[in-house]
Design a protein around this motif. Structure first.
Motif, PDB file in Angstrom:
ATOM      1  N   GLY A  96     -43.114 -25.617 -20.447  1.00  0.00           N
ATOM      2  CA  GLY A  96     -42.210 -26.495 -21.335  1.00  0.00           C
ATOM      3  C   GLY A  96     -41.756 -26.245 -22.623  1.00  0.00           C
ATOM      4  O   GLY A  96     -41.163 -26.945 -23.538  1.00  0.00           O
ATOM      5  N   GLY A  97     -41.884 -24.753 -23.000  1.00  0.00           N
ATOM      6  CA  GLY A  97     -41.409 -24.411 -24.108  1.00  0.00           C
ATOM      7  C   GLY A  97     -40.893 -22.910 -24.188  1.00  0.00           C
ATOM      8  O   GLY A  97     -41.382 -22.352 -23.335  1.00  0.00           O
ATOM      9  N   TYR A  98     -40.426 -22.476 -25.434  1.00  0.00           N
ATOM     10  CA  TYR A  98     -39.893 -21.083 -25.463  1.00  0.00           C
ATOM     11  C   TYR A  98     -41.117 -20.245 -25.951  1.00  0.00           C
ATOM     12  O   TYR A  98     -41.726 -20.717 -27.101  1.00  0.00           O
ATOM     13  N   ARG A  99     -41.252 -19.114 -25.557  1.00  0.00           N
ATOM     14  CA  ARG A  99     -42.228 -18.312 -26.044  1.00  0.00           C
ATOM     15  C   ARG A  99     -41.515 -16.838 -26.003  1.00  0.00           C
ATOM     16  O   ARG A  99     -40.953 -16.360 -25.305  1.00  0.00           O
ATOM     17  N   ASN A 100     -42.069 -16.309 -27.432  1.00  0.00           N
ATOM     18  CA  ASN A 100     -41.518 -14.854 -27.624  1.00  0.00           C
ATOM     19  C   ASN A 100     -42.503 -14.001 -27.225  1.00  0.00           C
ATOM     20  O   ASN A 100     -43.700 -13.917 -27.708  1.00  0.00           O
ATOM     21  N   ILE A 101     -42.271 -12.776 -26.440  1.00  0.00           N
ATOM     22  CA  ILE A 101     -43.049 -11.954 -25.734  1.00  0.00           C
ATOM     23  C   ILE A 101     -42.575 -10.474 -26.029  1.00  0.00           C
ATOM     24  O   ILE A 101     -41.384 -10.233 -25.937  1.00  0.00           O
ATOM     25  N   ASP A 102     -43.406  -9.770 -26.632  1.00  0.00           N
ATOM     26  CA  ASP A 102     -43.032  -8.283 -27.009  1.00  0.00           C
ATOM     27  C   ASP A 102     -43.194  -7.458 -25.589  1.00  0.00           C
ATOM     28  O   ASP A 102     -44.100  -7.589 -24.592  1.00  0.00           O
ATOM     29  N   GLU A 103     -42.101  -6.508 -25.636  1.00  0.00           N
ATOM     30  CA  GLU A 103     -41.949  -5.698 -24.413  1.00  0.00           C
ATOM     31  C   GLU A 103     -41.159  -4.288 -24.802  1.00  0.00           C
ATOM     32  O   GLU A 103     -40.258  -4.513 -25.304  1.00  0.00           O
ATOM     33  N   ALA A 104     -41.795  -3.159 -24.442  1.00  0.00           N
ATOM     34  CA  ALA A 104     -41.132  -2.041 -24.955  1.00  0.00           C
ATOM     35  C   ALA A 104     -40.005  -1.494 -23.965  1.00  0.00           C
ATOM     36  O   ALA A 104     -39.134  -0.898 -24.202  1.00  0.00           O
ATOM     37  N   GLY A 105     -40.069  -1.883 -22.774  1.00  0.00           N
ATOM     38  CA  GLY A 105     -39.342  -1.341 -21.672  1.00  0.00           C
ATOM     39  C   GLY A 105     -37.940  -1.585 -21.579  1.00  0.00           C
ATOM     40  O   GLY A 105     -37.116  -2.329 -22.537  1.00  0.00           O
ATOM     41  N   PHE A 106     -37.181  -1.245 -20.400  1.00  0.00           N
ATOM     42  CA  PHE A 106     -35.660  -1.112 -20.440  1.00  0.00           C
ATOM     43  C   PHE A 106     -35.254  -2.604 -19.817  1.00  0.00           C
ATOM     44  O   PHE A 106     -34.361  -3.104 -20.471  1.00  0.00           O
TER      45      PHE A 106
END
Length: 460
Positions: free
Chosen positions: A421-431
């Protein structure tokens, strides 16, 4: 642009102040990738997501989508831009990590985004035009060839039994992505033989099959072979997937690229025409321009009419949406010198202007389903056609991608997901859904040379 000018030597980079802004962001991002061990440790500390019953890993050492091979594409582009800054040495450290992973874990997946095809692309990117890593390339290519010879007959057998899955033929996991790497290494005799096997498989795939008393397109995916549980319920009689990532736009693009590369057969031309005509039949002229549905249900195909919901615009991502499909049709037009398809592909791109204020319906800067992917596809079409309206759209999206840069994030950009039900910021290193992909798009925009890496997107 005529087909004689292909394959894709033209490139229209950024200039002026915006180029300097891109370079500054790249500098900040690049330093975060100097140490492969740190990147790996940070990535593995990110919690695994569960979406629709699937666990989504944010890091896997050996794969293109979110591991070392995808980051190798970025490092190669940085080495091209800044050959005196040691990016080739950084790339060497990543290849050492990748080689160690393969020796310890083995790799028996052929696919582009999860297997050996992607590994080959990563090594090739760092080879400085084939002058380095010759032994490593040959060893991995030989292993790839050996596995592929065994696997293709098995896929054909499954098709004959009616068990076709999207992952059999698509860009991400299937033989479309595998075939693109075969074309990149076509000078190897065994790769040429593999291509003939892939063409034979696509001959079956692009024809008809008998199902429930009717002759239907052979790329129909039955309900039990849908990827998600919700889709199995939504499509009780199966569907036809149109997307570039998982659908028939991928095979259309691959076969068109093969013709443009000079591997020219009448059989492949017929299959291109079959798929391209199918796309023209299912295009939608909506209030916001030319679009296509992501999937056509069996019932819609049977009635030759889309549901109202399926005629509504969704988003302009690389994976699903008009940009990927339109690029495939444009490539088909170039391959067969069909002006109708060339015009349709270009019109669909120009119509993106109607949706650009909401970023094509996307919130992340990432490649797969984000603004970065749309930006690169616009850049590629702008470079190939010279249409200044596309250039203006590109410039607008560059600004928006730069605005999404987050210096406080682990790698520079977040993959923004709508979860619970909401936006979430997720770290990711990949392509594919991480910062490396965004940085690669930006790095390409300030290069004076047309990049090779976007072959993995099946757009060249």
């Amino acid at each position: 642009m005529t087909s004689a000018q292909l394959p894709f030597s033209s490139w229209r980079p950024l200039s002026g102040e915006i180029r300097e802004r891109v370079a500054k962001v790249l500098d900040s991002i690049g330093e975060r990738y100097r140490n492969p061990e740190e990147v790996c440790l940070r990535s593995k500390s990110i919690p695994i997501l569960e979406v629709d019953g699937f666990e989504i890993e944010r890091w896997n050492d050996g794969i293109l989508s979110n591991g070392y091979p995808g980051i190798c594409l970025l490092l190669a582009q940085l080495d091209l831009l800044y050959p005196e800054d040691g990016w080739d040495q950084t790339g060497h450290m990543y290849l050492e990590k990748l080689q160690k992973h393969m020796e310890e874990m083995g790799m028996y997946d052929l696919s582009l985004y999860s297997g050996l095809a992607g590994v080959l692309m990563g090594i090739r990117a760092l080879s400085r035009g084939g002058t380095r890593y010759k032994s490593m390339l040959d060893q991995v290519a030989s292993w790839f060839e050996e596995l592929a010879v065994e696997r293709i007959p098995l896929y054909m057998e499954q098709w004959h039994l009616g068990h076709l899955k999207m992952s059999d033929y698509d860009t991400i996991i299937g033989f479309t992505g595998i075939g693109r790497i075969v074309l990149l290494f076509y000078e190897r005799p065994k790769m040429k033989a593999l291509w003939e096997q892939i063409v034979a498989w696509f001959k079956l795939f692009c024809g008809d099959k008998k199902w429930e008393g009717q002759h239907i397109p052979a790329w129909h995916i039955r309900a039990e072979n849908q990827f998600l549980q919700d889709e199995k319920k939504e499509f009780p009689k199966g569907n036809f997937n149109l997307s570039l990532s998982h659908g028939i736009a991928g095979p259309l693009a691959l076969m068109s690229i093969s013709v443009l590369q000079g591997i020219n057969t009448e059989q492949v031309k017929r299959e291109i025409a079959t798929l391209a005509e199918w796309f023209t039949e299912w295009q939608v002229e909506s209030q916001v321009g030319t679009i296509w549905p992501g999937k056509v249900s069996f019932e819609e195909w049977e009635q030759s009419e889309l549901s109202v919901e399926n005629t509504e615009y969704q988003r302009d991502s690389w994976c699903y949406g008009a940009p990927g499909i339109a690029r495939s049709i444009w490539l088909a037009g170039q391959a067969l010198q069909n002006e109708e398809w060339i015009s349709l592909g270009l019109k669909a791109y120009l119509d993106i202007e109607n949706r650009i204020e909401r970023n094509g319906g996307m919130v992340s800067a990432t490649v797969c389903h984000g603004i970065g992917g749309l930006l690169h596809l616009l850049q590629r079409m702008y470079s190939d056609t010279g249409n200044e309206r596309l250039g203006a759209l590109r410039d607008l999206l560059v600004e928006r991608v730069l605005d999404l840069f987050e210096p406080s994030s682990l790698f520079g950009y977040y993959d923004i997901n709508f979860l619970n039900g909401g936006y979430r910021n997720i770290d990711e290193a990949g392509f594919l859904t991480g910062t490396a992909g965004v940085a690669l798009v930006l790095a390409s925009l300030i290069s004076d040379r047309s990049p090779e890496w976007d072959a993995v997107l099946m757009i060249r």
